[in-house]
Design a protein around this motif. Structure first.
Motif, PDB file in Angstrom:
ATOM      1  N   GLU A 205      38.883  10.119   0.769  1.00 28.44           N
ATOM      2  CA  GLU A 205      37.837   9.651   0.051  1.00 28.44           C
ATOM      3  C   GLU A 205      36.738   9.126   1.425  1.00 28.44           C
ATOM      4  O   GLU A 205      36.692   8.670   2.298  1.00 28.44           O
ATOM      5  CB  GLU A 205      38.303   7.842  -0.093  1.00 28.44           C
TER       6      GLU A 205
ATOM      7  N   HIS B 188      29.464   1.915  -0.717  1.00 32.18           N
ATOM      8  CA  HIS B 188      30.133   2.082  -1.722  1.00 32.18           C
ATOM      9  C   HIS B 188      29.451   2.458  -2.803  1.00 32.18           C
ATOM     10  O   HIS B 188      30.112   3.170  -3.910  1.00 32.18           O
ATOM     11  CB  HIS B 188      30.644   0.431  -1.990  1.00 32.18           C
ATOM     12  N   TYR B 189      28.388   2.115  -3.428  1.00 29.93           N
ATOM     13  CA  TYR B 189      27.515   2.596  -4.466  1.00 29.93           C
ATOM     14  C   TYR B 189      27.337   3.923  -4.707  1.00 29.93           C
ATOM     15  O   TYR B 189      27.588   4.350  -5.900  1.00 29.93           O
ATOM     16  CB  TYR B 189      26.003   1.938  -4.242  1.00 29.93           C
TER      17      TYR B 189
ATOM     18  N   GLU C  45      29.447   6.407  -4.430  1.00 31.68           N
ATOM     19  CA  GLU C  45      30.517   6.902  -5.182  1.00 31.68           C
ATOM     20  C   GLU C  45      30.969   5.903  -6.239  1.00 31.68           C
ATOM     21  O   GLU C  45      31.408   6.512  -7.350  1.00 31.68           O
ATOM     22  CB  GLU C  45      31.773   7.144  -4.428  1.00 31.68           C
ATOM     23  N   GLY C  46      30.989   5.049  -6.155  1.00 26.96           N
ATOM     24  CA  GLY C  46      31.197   3.945  -7.046  1.00 26.96           C
ATOM     25  C   GLY C  46      30.440   3.773  -8.308  1.00 26.96           C
ATOM     26  O   GLY C  46      30.582   3.555  -9.643  1.00 26.96           O
ATOM     27  N   SER C  47      29.127   3.980  -8.308  1.00 27.10           N
ATOM     28  CA  SER C  47      28.031   3.711  -9.107  1.00 27.10           C
ATOM     29  C   SER C  47      27.011   4.805  -9.429  1.00 27.10           C
ATOM     30  O   SER C  47      26.774   5.360 -10.486  1.00 27.10           O
ATOM     31  CB  SER C  47      27.153   2.421  -9.018  1.00 27.10           C
TER      32      SER C  47
ATOM     33  N   PRO D  79      29.295   8.393 -10.935  1.00 25.95           N
ATOM     34  CA  PRO D  79      29.909   8.639 -12.228  1.00 25.95           C
ATOM     35  C   PRO D  79      29.139   9.235 -13.550  1.00 25.95           C
ATOM     36  O   PRO D  79      29.604   9.978 -13.980  1.00 25.95           O
ATOM     37  CB  PRO D  79      30.517   7.304 -12.477  1.00 25.95           C
TER      38      PRO D  79
ATOM     39  N   GLN E 100      25.993   8.997   3.179  1.00 23.84           N
ATOM     40  CA  GLN E 100      26.763   8.847   1.877  1.00 23.84           C
ATOM     41  C   GLN E 100      25.812   8.951   0.598  1.00 23.84           C
ATOM     42  O   GLN E 100      26.453   9.433  -0.510  1.00 23.84           O
ATOM     43  CB  GLN E 100      27.583   7.644   1.923  1.00 23.84           C
TER      44      GLN E 100
END
Ligand SMILES: N[C@@H](CCC(=O)N[C@@H](CS)C(=O)NCC(=O)O)C(=O)O
Length: 221
Positions: free
Chosen positions: A65, A99-100, A102-104, A107, A175
């Protein structure tokens, strides 16, 4: 020694870049995507059960990850580089973007890729019109508005500081590179969003980014 299990044309390019920015030594093990399915080879599952890239090993540790790998490398080897000091507004922004990405941000870009592939794939003449209606409907009603909303947001945020977490370049920018590169290559990111395009130009000019490309091989996200 750190080993990066590197899949061609993948998010693991970010990890090579981070290691180059930190000036760390590492070994590289190459894996090739199946040219038809674009999936990683089964051998990557011997490194980590998910068989996704990036994954790194460091001594006894195996870490998957991107965000977790970045956090690990920065904490273990960073000596305070590429991360804002604790308890600052920049540090909170850093955590958010880490975090944003990959998380937001990813998708809806991934959904677009899947629906684009469906539209391009061979199918029975009679079912094609139905598939196209469903795919185009999903893209226009949900996926494309989501992508637009995210790109607008990112463009506005880059209007507040030079980099995503503040005026210093950090690992959060590394990232964020992958969603932005994907958006530029297949989701309509262009010069109508000049801050994001300048960001891409800026990262591509970094010597460490170039060195990572030399080690990682062809990269067209
Ligand atoms: N959120 C994960 C995503 C990992 C991922 O899906 N990697 C892709 C490459 S970009 C992959 O391994 N694809 C090949 C496959 O699924 O077999 C991360 O950031 O590490």
């Amino acid at each position: 020694m750190i080993t990066v299990h590197h899949l061609n044309n993948s998010r693991s390019q970010r990890i090579l870049w981070l290691l180059e920015e930190l000036g760390l030594e590492y070994d590289l093990k190459y894996y090739e995507r199946d040219p038809k399915t674009m999936l990683a080879p089964a051998s990557l599952r011997q490194v980590h059960p998910l068989g996704k890239s990036p994954v790194i090993t460091d001594g006894e540790l195996t870490i998957a990850e991107s965000g977790a790998i970045i956090e690990y490398l920065i904490e273990r080897y960073g000596n305070g580089k590429l991360i804002p000091p604790p308890s600052t507004p920049e540090r909170l922004r850093y955590t958010f973007w880490l975090h944003y990405a990959e998380g937001s941000a990813m998708p809806p870009l991934l959904l677009k890729l899947v629906f684009d592939k469906i539209e391009e794939s061979p199918m029975l003449f009679l079912v094609r019109p139905l598939v196209m209606v469903i795919s185009k409907g999903a893209k226009s009603s949900f996926i494309e508005p989501q992508i637009k909303q995210h790109l607008d947001y990112q463009e506005a945020e880059l209007g507040k500081s030079l980099w995503f977490a503040g005026n210093e370049f950090t690992a959060a920018d590394i990232q964020m590179s992958f969603p932005l590169e994907c958006a530029a290559s297949r989701a309509g990111l262009d010069t109508s969003r000049p801050k994001l395009m300048d960001f891409l130009k800026g990262i591509h000019a970094r010597p460490a980014y170039q060195r990572a490309l030399e080690r990682g091989g062809a990269y067209t996200p």
